[in-house]
Scaffold this active site. Structure first.
Site, PDB file in Angstrom:
ATOM      1  N   CYS A 134       0.861  -1.182   0.000  1.00 31.28           N
ATOM      2  CA  CYS A 134       0.000   0.000   0.000  1.00 31.28           C
ATOM      3  C   CYS A 134       0.900   1.235   0.000  1.00 31.28           C
ATOM      4  O   CYS A 134       1.629   1.481   0.960  1.00 31.28           O
ATOM      5  CB  CYS A 134      -0.878  -0.064   1.257  1.00 31.28           C
ATOM      6  SG  CYS A 134      -1.981   1.329   1.414  1.00 31.28           S
ATOM      7  N   CYS A 141      -2.818  15.130   3.168  1.00 29.85           N
ATOM      8  CA  CYS A 141      -3.860  15.149   2.136  1.00 29.85           C
ATOM      9  C   CYS A 141      -4.623  16.459   2.260  1.00 29.85           C
ATOM     10  O   CYS A 141      -4.816  16.969   3.363  1.00 29.85           O
ATOM     11  CB  CYS A 141      -4.805  13.965   2.331  1.00 29.85           C
ATOM     12  SG  CYS A 141      -5.977  13.756   0.971  1.00 29.85           S
ATOM     13  N   CYS A 145     -11.388  14.229   4.527  1.00 29.87           N
ATOM     14  CA  CYS A 145     -12.546  13.352   4.740  1.00 29.87           C
ATOM     15  C   CYS A 145     -12.701  13.200   6.249  1.00 29.87           C
ATOM     16  O   CYS A 145     -11.713  12.990   6.963  1.00 29.87           O
ATOM     17  CB  CYS A 145     -12.339  12.008   4.071  1.00 29.87           C
ATOM     18  SG  CYS A 145     -12.135  12.165   2.283  1.00 29.87           S
ATOM     19  N   CYS A 148     -11.198  10.141   8.223  1.00 29.95           N
ATOM     20  CA  CYS A 148      -9.848   9.670   7.862  1.00 29.95           C
ATOM     21  C   CYS A 148      -8.789  10.439   8.629  1.00 29.95           C
ATOM     22  O   CYS A 148      -8.785  11.671   8.633  1.00 29.95           O
ATOM     23  CB  CYS A 148      -9.634   9.831   6.361  1.00 29.95           C
ATOM     24  SG  CYS A 148      -7.935   9.495   5.833  1.00 29.95           S
ATOM     25  N   CYS A 379      -6.355   0.930   7.182  1.00 28.73           N
ATOM     26  CA  CYS A 379      -6.833   2.033   6.333  1.00 28.73           C
ATOM     27  C   CYS A 379      -7.154   3.256   7.157  1.00 28.73           C
ATOM     28  O   CYS A 379      -7.874   3.172   8.147  1.00 28.73           O
ATOM     29  CB  CYS A 379      -8.154   1.686   5.668  1.00 28.73           C
ATOM     30  SG  CYS A 379      -8.098   0.379   4.541  1.00 28.73           S
TER      31      CYS A 379
END
Ligand code: SAH
Ligand code: SF4
Length: 406
Positions: A134, A141, A145, A148, A379
């Site tokens: 991954c 980022c 979101c 996240c 994740c």
């Protein structure tokens, strides 16, 4: 859940690490760029193609980090190459191994231009019959979101193609995944028994906001005379950068995953704020237009399961309706909590009921098993460890005590 102490150790001292002095690195250049670099260094024009091919094999098939190893190139030329160029690897800050075999590397890259060194995380997930790497595409980022953890970390910068490919080379090296006995020229890339058999662009960052670097890096990863991963085994995940989706299919040709997470715009606006710019209907239209879309090349829709937020059975039915006509698979991701979040993961029974509705409509709906939770490698958790370390380093510096004791 048990939480044994995962093994954490500082990365081994390696040479050379980014940046390697004034020499320019050959890692991450596309084939034409590699040829240009060699020509600029004085390699005669008629040799450039052949030399670029030889070097490519050494770098990507054999994992060479030293020109001295390139035995099918004359000694003099090797010395000349070493004078002009370097073959660096990312610096390993830490390497952690989870109780389930998942590995996470915290990697450090030097500043590009003005700025500070940056850190990103790369995760390796071994499974029965395959191993998935991954990769991160950005440091932080921009997209925020709400569920996240990476989204709470401001964007520092895009990673270069070199830094993205560097993650693959580093992981393969640390895992012992370069074929030791392969001859550099004409050697077949083994298709079986590889530890890194798949790549997903699902680490930190939005890959379609770093389009050119991600495209170049993935082309290198897919090149049949080097790393040689089939494009069917490379998946790019996007939160829905609509104008770049079709272009990604045309220029990268890899498998596509869409972080959908909600079936109504009001809710998706909150979970994935990019939805305000590119709402669900536009996103679905871009998916329908994805080049090469077929049953064999289905789009994966990722759907994080948030208790009481997006996990009702009505949501599941709406999801089925939305996807009609799109060859798709739905990946249900149990929410991975992180410190400070208000979201909770849906109950397991609810996830199963949700999955069943999708299944009955004829779509595969695997529930993703969280991996590497003990090392915060699941994740959306990529950030915490590096942030924690950064804070610890800063405190240590302020208190003038060695960071090992902080
Ligand atoms: N930026 C890209 C790729 C990285 S995120 C994207 O958003 O698609 C990879 C996947 O993990 C995405 O589907 C993302 O929505 C999901 N994810 C993020 N945070 C999560 C969390 N806390 N729990 C479970 N999945 C999460
Ligand atoms: Fe960025 Fe993807 Fe996290 Fe959204 S889910 S904040 S796009 S990394």
């Amino acid at each position: 859940m048990t939480n044994p102490t995962p093994s954490v150790h500082p990365g081994p001292a390696r040479t050379p690490a980014f940046p390697a002095g004034e020499k320019s690195s050959l890692i991450g250049l596309t084939r034409p760029q590699l040829g240009e670099a060699l020509a600029a260094a004085g390699i005669p024009e008629r040799q450039v193609r052949m030399r670029a091919g030889q070097i490519w094999n050494w770098l990507y098939l054999r994992g060479a980090t030293d020109f001295g190893a390139m035995t099918n190139i004359s000694k003099d030329l090797r010395a000349e190459l070493a004078e002009h160029f370097s073959l660096p690897r990312p610096e390993i800050v830490t390497e952690q191994v989870s109780e389930d075999g998942t590995r996470k590397w915290l990697l450090r890259f030097p500043p590009r231009g003005a700025g500070r060194p940056v850190e990103v995380e790369t995760v390796y997930i071994p499974e029965e019959g395959r191993g998935t790497l991954c990769l991160s595409s950005q440091v932080g980022c921009t997209l925020s979101c709400s569920f996240c953890h990476t989204g709470t970390q401001k964007l520092a910068r895009n990673l270069t193609a070199e830094e993205i490919v560097g993650q693959v080379l580093l992981a393969r090296e640390r895992l012992g995944d370069f074929p030791a006995g392969a001859t550099p020229e004409g050697a077949a890339v083994p298709s079986e028994g590889r530890l890194v058999s798949n790549i997903v662009m699902m680490g930190m960052g939005e890959p379609l906001y770093n389009f050119d670097n991600v495209r170049d890096a993935l082309q290198i990863a897919a090149d049949g005379e080097g790393i040689g991963l089939s494009k069917r085994r490379i998946t790019l995940s996007t939160s829905g950068v609509v104008p770049e989706i079709v272009r990604a299919g045309e220029e990268m040709g890899v498998m596509l995953a869409i972080s959908l997470h909600a079936v109504r715009d009001e809710l998706r606006d909150v979970l994935v704020p990019l939805n305000k710019k590119y709402p669900i209907a536009e996103l679905m239209a871009a998916c329908r237009a994805y080049p090469g879309l077929s049953n064999a090349r289905r789009i994966t829709f990722e759907y994080v399961m948030l208790r009481g937020v997006n996990d009702s059975l009505a949501d599941a039915r709406e999801l089925v309706r939305l996807l009609s006509g799109i060859p798709a698979k739905i990946n249900l991701i149990p929410f991975n909590p992180w410190p400070g979040t208000d979201y909770e993961c849906s109950d397991w029974e609810q996830i199963e009921r949700f999955a069943e509705i999708i299944n009955r409509a004829g779509y595969a709906s695997p529930i993703r098993t969280p991996r590497g939770r003990d090392i915060l490698a699941a994740c959306g958790q990529l950030k915490s460890e590096s942030e924690r370390l950064r804070i610890r380093e800063r405190l240590a510096l302020e208190a003038m005590i060695p960071s090992g004791t902080a």
